[in-house]
Scaffold this motif. Structure first.
Motif, mmCIF file in Angstrom:
data_model
loop_
_atom_site.group_PDB
_atom_site.id
_atom_site.type_symbol
_atom_site.label_atom_id
_atom_site.label_comp_id
_atom_site.label_asym_id
_atom_site.label_seq_id
_atom_site.Cartn_x
_atom_site.Cartn_y
_atom_site.Cartn_z
ATOM 1 N N VAL A 59 0.349 4.192 -2.737
ATOM 2 C CA VAL A 59 -0.055 5.568 -2.402
ATOM 3 C C VAL A 59 0.992 6.562 -2.925
ATOM 4 O O VAL A 59 0.663 7.570 -3.569
ATOM 5 C CB VAL A 59 -0.232 5.726 -0.874
ATOM 6 N N GLY B 22 0.787 -1.225 0.000
ATOM 7 C CA GLY B 22 0.000 0.000 0.000
ATOM 8 C C GLY B 22 0.817 1.273 0.000
ATOM 9 O O GLY B 22 0.454 2.250 -0.667
ATOM 10 N N SER B 23 1.938 1.299 0.737
ATOM 11 C CA SER B 23 2.685 2.562 0.828
ATOM 12 C C SER B 23 3.271 2.941 -0.534
ATOM 13 O O SER B 23 3.231 4.108 -0.937
ATOM 14 C CB SER B 23 3.790 2.473 1.885
ATOM 15 N N TYR C 36 7.078 5.979 4.428
ATOM 16 C CA TYR C 36 7.538 4.934 5.337
ATOM 17 C C TYR C 36 8.783 5.476 6.034
ATOM 18 O O TYR C 36 9.721 5.945 5.390
ATOM 19 C CB TYR C 36 7.894 3.657 4.569
ATOM 20 N N ALA D 160 -4.115 -5.853 12.216
ATOM 21 C CA ALA D 160 -3.969 -4.392 12.336
ATOM 22 C C ALA D 160 -3.736 -3.854 10.939
ATOM 23 O O ALA D 160 -2.884 -4.357 10.220
ATOM 24 C CB ALA D 160 -2.777 -4.051 13.219
ATOM 25 N N GLU D 161 -4.530 -2.889 10.588
ATOM 26 C CA GLU D 161 -4.395 -2.308 9.247
ATOM 27 C C GLU D 161 -4.487 -0.809 9.469
ATOM 28 O O GLU D 161 -5.524 -0.303 9.889
ATOM 29 C CB GLU D 161 -5.555 -2.842 8.402
ATOM 30 N N SER D 162 -3.414 -0.101 9.212
ATOM 31 C CA SER D 162 -3.437 1.317 9.571
ATOM 32 C C SER D 162 -4.528 2.051 8.800
ATOM 33 O O SER D 162 -5.173 2.950 9.326
ATOM 34 C CB SER D 162 -2.095 1.965 9.295
ATOM 35 N N VAL E 126 -1.628 7.981 7.875
ATOM 36 C CA VAL E 126 -2.742 7.699 6.969
ATOM 37 C C VAL E 126 -4.082 7.472 7.671
ATOM 38 O O VAL E 126 -5.089 7.274 7.005
ATOM 39 C CB VAL E 126 -2.417 6.515 6.012
ATOM 40 N N VAL F 78 0.316 -10.381 9.425
ATOM 41 C CA VAL F 78 -0.675 -9.398 9.857
ATOM 42 C C VAL F 78 -1.987 -9.504 9.052
ATOM 43 O O VAL F 78 -3.051 -9.094 9.519
ATOM 44 C CB VAL F 78 -0.043 -7.972 9.759
ATOM 45 N N GLY G 201 -5.941 0.414 5.155
ATOM 46 C CA GLY G 201 -6.571 -0.702 4.438
ATOM 47 C C GLY G 201 -6.956 -0.259 3.040
ATOM 48 O O GLY G 201 -8.119 -0.335 2.638
ATOM 49 N N LEU G 202 -5.930 0.174 2.281
ATOM 50 C CA LEU G 202 -6.169 0.707 0.936
ATOM 51 C C LEU G 202 -6.896 -0.294 0.040
ATOM 52 O O LEU G 202 -7.778 0.089 -0.739
ATOM 53 C CB LEU G 202 -4.812 1.098 0.303
ATOM 54 N N HIS H 128 2.976 4.960 7.218
ATOM 55 C CA HIS H 128 1.953 4.135 6.559
ATOM 56 C C HIS H 128 1.374 3.049 7.442
ATOM 57 O O HIS H 128 0.316 2.510 7.121
ATOM 58 C CB HIS H 128 2.521 3.537 5.274
ATOM 59 N N GLY H 129 2.086 2.661 8.484
ATOM 60 C CA GLY H 129 1.481 1.644 9.349
ATOM 61 C C GLY H 129 2.504 0.710 9.928
ATOM 62 O O GLY H 129 2.912 0.857 11.089
ATOM 63 N N THR H 130 2.956 -0.239 9.122
ATOM 64 C CA THR H 130 3.881 -1.236 9.670
ATOM 65 C C THR H 130 5.224 -0.599 10.039
ATOM 66 O O THR H 130 5.965 -1.163 10.840
ATOM 67 C CB THR H 130 4.078 -2.400 8.681
HETATM 68 O O1 GMT Z 1 -0.215 -3.798 4.107
HETATM 69 C C1 GMT Z 1 0.996 -3.919 4.026
HETATM 70 O O2 GMT Z 1 1.621 -4.784 4.616
HETATM 71 C C2 GMT Z 1 1.744 -2.984 3.168
HETATM 72 C C3 GMT Z 1 1.885 -1.678 3.838
HETATM 73 C C4 GMT Z 1 2.924 -0.863 3.145
HETATM 74 O O3 GMT Z 1 3.577 -0.143 3.851
HETATM 75 O O4 GMT Z 1 3.098 -0.915 1.938
HETATM 76 O O5 GMT Z 1 0.598 -1.042 3.841
HETATM 77 C C5 GMT Z 1 0.396 -0.047 4.803
HETATM 78 O O6 GMT Z 1 0.224 1.168 4.094
HETATM 79 C C6 GMT Z 1 -0.986 1.275 3.327
HETATM 80 C C7 GMT Z 1 -0.969 2.600 2.594
HETATM 81 O O7 GMT Z 1 -0.938 3.688 3.455
HETATM 82 C C8 GMT Z 1 -2.200 1.115 4.242
HETATM 83 O O8 GMT Z 1 -3.384 1.215 3.488
HETATM 84 C C9 GMT Z 1 -2.123 -0.257 4.900
HETATM 85 O O9 GMT Z 1 -3.199 -0.378 5.796
HETATM 86 C C10 GMT Z 1 -0.814 -0.392 5.667
HETATM 87 N N1 GMT Z 1 -0.689 -1.767 6.153
HETATM 88 C C11 GMT Z 1 -0.749 -2.059 7.453
HETATM 89 O O10 GMT Z 1 -0.911 -1.239 8.327
HETATM 90 C C12 GMT Z 1 -0.633 -3.514 7.780
#
Ligand code: GMT
Length: 380
Positions: free
Chosen positions: A17, A13-14, A92, A286-288, A155, A215, A290-291, A125-127
């Motif tokens: 985006v 997702g990051s 990130y 956990a999904e920060s 996000v 995850v 969820g694109l 972005h989350g992770t």
């Molecule tokens: O979902 C992933 O593992 C990929 C991760 C990434 O960094 O590429 O996605 C994260 O960023 C996305 C875009 O901002 C978010 O929509 C996803 O929710 C987020 N993934 C997690 O938090 C697990």
């Protein structure tokens, strides 16, 4: 503006985006330089305002592994100086924001002219927070990446709060949610040829899209689908790849549902697949944000997701799909069946999903990022 973007180029997702943002900024006339290990997976064809700089980390027998973060910093500094970048947008925290911070030091050291130094915008972005940042080996690095950026966005409100709790940052964090390009993500007309290509008949189609990491709780996707397929004729499309895939394939074989599950691997063109889907299953722990769920909704696909992370910020239970507790496979299956066996209800949810996706249209959110950059430049 002249904007540098550094992101993970891999399926995730990051990177999606960052790339869609860069393309949208370029369409608006900004000059965008991607500075990456490899070409981001959604970059696509040539555009006159987009430039791509590949970072090659030096291999040397003394080094156990190449120092990518340092090579990235040097490349950001080089591009920033010669292209006179106004902003470097790191997607990130690790390594992009830290490399940008180091690059800024390199530029200052070389030019001795702070006025020309670029601003650093970092998007969490989350992770990078919840997994990487939670590891004690990375905590200090992530904290520095946040505190030394000129501006930080997250996000979702969930991610902002997690970041505040875990890092007690001394800079404010602005929430700019994920977005979707509604020109691209919209349901395509019926596609019998694609159905035939995938060996599908008139059964219901469930879809899961991810990078198959722990995850994502791939076992819960399969557990829910095993129950679904006992009640209704259905096929599950598993899109993406990652460490959990082999175990997932093994489980499907053992459960004897191999004819009902297609592992399609990494696919860039997901709109045709979403357009033949009836429901998305996304049981992440956990999904920060969820694109993938937002993109599905834009294509009229209701979602059954966990009541976790950023999902409740854009998915209303009983309207766009359902929010179930993490690991509650039974509820996930019964909610999914409730939609798959009532087409009128499913279509009502699908319509509400398309409407909800309008709130996250790329146009308004790219403007938010532009305003964010301008704010950093004005602050000087
Ligand atoms: O979902 C992933 O593992 C990929 C991760 C990434 O960094 O590429 O996605 C994260 O960023 C996305 C875009 O901002 C978010 O929509 C996803 O929710 C987020 N993934 C997690 O938090 C697990």
């Amino acid at each position: 503006m002249k904007i540098g973007i550094s992101c993970h180029h891999t399926y995730g997702g990051s990177g999606a985006v960052a790339t869609e943002l860069g393309k949208a900024l370029a369409r608006k006339g900004h000059i965008v330089h991607f500075i990456n290990r490899a070409e981001p997976f959604r970059l696509g064809s040539f555009s006159r305002n987009i430039f791509y700089h590949e970072v090659e980390a030096m291999h040397y027998p003394l080094f156990e592994c190449p120092f990518y973060s340092l090579a990235l910093a040097s490349k950001i500094a080089e591009v920033a100086m010669y292209e006179k970048l106004d902003v470097v947008h790191a997607h990130y925290a690790i390594p992009h924001a830290l490399s940008a911070i180091l690059a800024r030091q390199m530029v200052k050291d070389k030019c001795r002219d702070e006025a020309h130094c670029f601003r650093i915008a970092t998007t969490l972005h989350g992770t990078d927070i919840t997994v990487v940042g939670a590891d004690s080996s990375m905590h200090g690095a992530v904290r520095l990446a946040i505190n030394k950026s000129d501006g930080v966005t997250a996000v979702s409100e969930y991610l902002r709060q997690e970041t505040v709790e875990m890092f007690e940052p001394n800079v404010p964090i602005e929430v700019i949610p994920n977005f979707v390009d509604l020109e691209v993500f919209r349901r395509l007309p019926e596609n019998p040829a694609l159905r035939e290509q995938l060996g599908l008949g008139s059964e219901k189609i469930c879809i899961h899209i991810s990078n198959f990491r722990p995850v994502k709780r791939i076992g819960d996707v399969l557990g829910a689908f095993e129950r679904i397929v006992q009640e209704v004729p259905a096929t599950l499309l598993m899109v993406g790849d990652g460490p959990e895939r082999s175990d997932a394939e093994e489980r499907v074989r053992k459960a004897g549902i191999g004819d009902h599950v297609r592992f399609l691997g990494k696919i860039d063109e997901i709109v045709p697949l979403l357009s033949i889907s009836d429901l998305m299953l996304m049981p992440s722990s956990a999904e920060s944000f969820g694109l993938a769920a937002l993109e599905a909704m834009a294509c009229g696909v209701p979602v059954v997701v966990t009541n976790a992370g950023g999902f409740p910020e854009f998915i209303e239970d009983g309207r766009h799909g359902y929010l179930v507790e993490t690991g509650d496979v039974e509820s996930m299956a019964s909610k999914a069946l409730g939609l798959l066996t009532d087409e009128a209800k499913r279509l009502a949810f699908a319509g509400a999903c398309v409407e909800q996706a309008q709130q996250f249209d790329i146009t308004g959110l790219v403007e938010r990022y532009e305003a964010f950059y301008l704010g950093l430049l004005e602050r000087g």
